[in-house]
Design a protein around this motif. Structure first.
Motif, PDB file in Angstrom:
ATOM      1  N   MET A   1       0.847  -1.202   0.000  1.00  0.00           N
ATOM      2  CA  MET A   1       0.000   0.000   0.000  1.00  0.00           C
ATOM      3  C   MET A   1       0.878   1.247   0.000  1.00  0.00           C
ATOM      4  O   MET A   1       1.828   1.346   0.762  1.00  0.00           O
ATOM      5  N   HIS A   2       0.547   2.200  -0.896  1.00  0.00           N
ATOM      6  CA  HIS A   2       1.341   3.421  -0.979  1.00  0.00           C
ATOM      7  C   HIS A   2       1.086   4.326   0.229  1.00  0.00           C
ATOM      8  O   HIS A   2       0.030   4.270   0.870  1.00  0.00           O
ATOM      9  N   ALA A   3       2.053   5.197   0.484  1.00  0.00           N
ATOM     10  CA  ALA A   3       1.976   6.108   1.625  1.00  0.00           C
ATOM     11  C   ALA A   3       0.767   7.030   1.546  1.00  0.00           C
ATOM     12  O   ALA A   3       0.245   7.467   2.578  1.00  0.00           O
ATOM     13  N   ILE A   4       0.300   7.310   0.340  1.00  0.00           N
ATOM     14  CA  ILE A   4      -0.821   8.235   0.169  1.00  0.00           C
ATOM     15  C   ILE A   4      -2.072   7.751   0.896  1.00  0.00           C
ATOM     16  O   ILE A   4      -2.938   8.540   1.264  1.00  0.00           O
ATOM     17  N   ASN A   5      -2.161   6.442   1.097  1.00  0.00           N
ATOM     18  CA  ASN A   5      -3.321   5.871   1.776  1.00  0.00           C
ATOM     19  C   ASN A   5      -3.210   5.926   3.295  1.00  0.00           C
ATOM     20  O   ASN A   5      -4.157   5.545   3.991  1.00  0.00           O
ATOM     21  N   ASN A   6      -2.080   6.401   3.794  1.00  0.00           N
ATOM     22  CA  ASN A   6      -1.847   6.422   5.239  1.00  0.00           C
ATOM     23  C   ASN A   6      -1.785   7.826   5.823  1.00  0.00           C
ATOM     24  O   ASN A   6      -1.343   8.003   6.968  1.00  0.00           O
ATOM     25  N   ILE A   7      -2.202   8.815   5.064  1.00  0.00           N
ATOM     26  CA  ILE A   7      -2.191  10.184   5.574  1.00  0.00           C
ATOM     27  C   ILE A   7      -3.250  10.309   6.676  1.00  0.00           C
ATOM     28  O   ILE A   7      -4.414   9.967   6.463  1.00  0.00           O
ATOM     29  N   PRO A   8      -2.884  10.791   7.855  1.00  0.00           N
ATOM     30  CA  PRO A   8      -3.854  10.909   8.954  1.00  0.00           C
ATOM     31  C   PRO A   8      -5.015  11.834   8.596  1.00  0.00           C
ATOM     32  O   PRO A   8      -4.823  12.873   7.952  1.00  0.00           O
ATOM     33  N   ASN A   9      -6.213  11.454   9.003  1.00  0.00           N
ATOM     34  CA  ASN A   9      -7.399  12.249   8.698  1.00  0.00           C
ATOM     35  C   ASN A   9      -7.310  13.670   9.244  1.00  0.00           C
ATOM     36  O   ASN A   9      -7.813  14.615   8.629  1.00  0.00           O
TER      37      ASN A   9
END
Length: 215
Positions: A1-9
């Protein structure tokens, strides 16, 4: 999974709010306060409000926000500590123009630079071009140019994993859409590298719409 999917809300919410305020009440209040009869400077003036808001709003524990220069243009670069990615912002229309004209440019735009430096290993979601990648006259200076742009990041420069581009669109003084993407050096969206942030738009009613719309 790319980092873009882990940006905190909470980081997404803050960025969206900064954009929404800059294109909305911040610029409208400026027009009203200065009793402007024409608004030729609004498109560029919005960026000053947005950049200032990003610097003031994003917490030090979440992000490091620094100013960068590309020619005479002043911009901000956000280093998000959870993903170890850098964010820059751009209008959808401008990004579409950069994509169309990439092969006509002799020198790199900063998006070209950051994609070549940090996203070179990404694979496009759908390969749109069969020709060889375009080369720029200043490509041999890539490391130097990126270093100059990110100079104020200090030691965080060595931690950067990817570049994430935040694109937004507006109608009048309202933010209508916003998304984050990671692009390959050919400016194609990479696989699994697009997130729609529009659900974070509040769309609250402005208290100064009528006054500004009368100008």
């Amino acid at each position: 999974m790319h980092a873009i999917n882990n940006i905190p809300n909470n980081v997404i919410e803050k960025i969206v709010r900064c954009v929404e305020d800059a294109v909305g009440d911040d610029i409208k209040a400026d027009i009203r306060q200065n009793e402007l009869e024409t608004t030729n400077s609004v498109p560029s003036r919005i960026w000053d409000f947005l950049n200032t808001s990003l610097i003031k709003t994003l917490n030090a524990e979440d992000c490091t926000v620094v100013k960068g220069h590309r020619g005479p243009w002043q911009m901000v670069v956000v280093f998000e500590k959870t993903t170890e990615c850098i964010f820059t912002l751009m209008r959808e229309k401008r990004f579409s123009e950069l994509c169309r004209r990439q092969r006509n440019r002799k020198q790199m735009h900063y998006v070209d630079m950051l994609a070549k430096q940090f996203n070179k290993d990404l694979v496009a979601a759908s390969q749109q071009y069969s020709f060889l990648p375009h080369s720029f006259s200043d490509e041999e200076k890539l490391v130097e140019l990126v270093g100059n742009l990110l100079n104020d990041l200090g030691s965080n420069r060595d931690l950067v994993r990817n570049h994430i581009l935040i694109l937004f669109d507006t109608v009048g003084y309202q933010l209508t859409s916003i998304r984050s993407i990671m692009v390959t050096p050919t400016l194609e969206i990479a696989e699994h590298s697009e997130q729609n942030w529009s659900s974070f738009i509040e769309g609250s009613t402005s208290t100064i719409v009528e006054k500004v719309d009368d100008l």
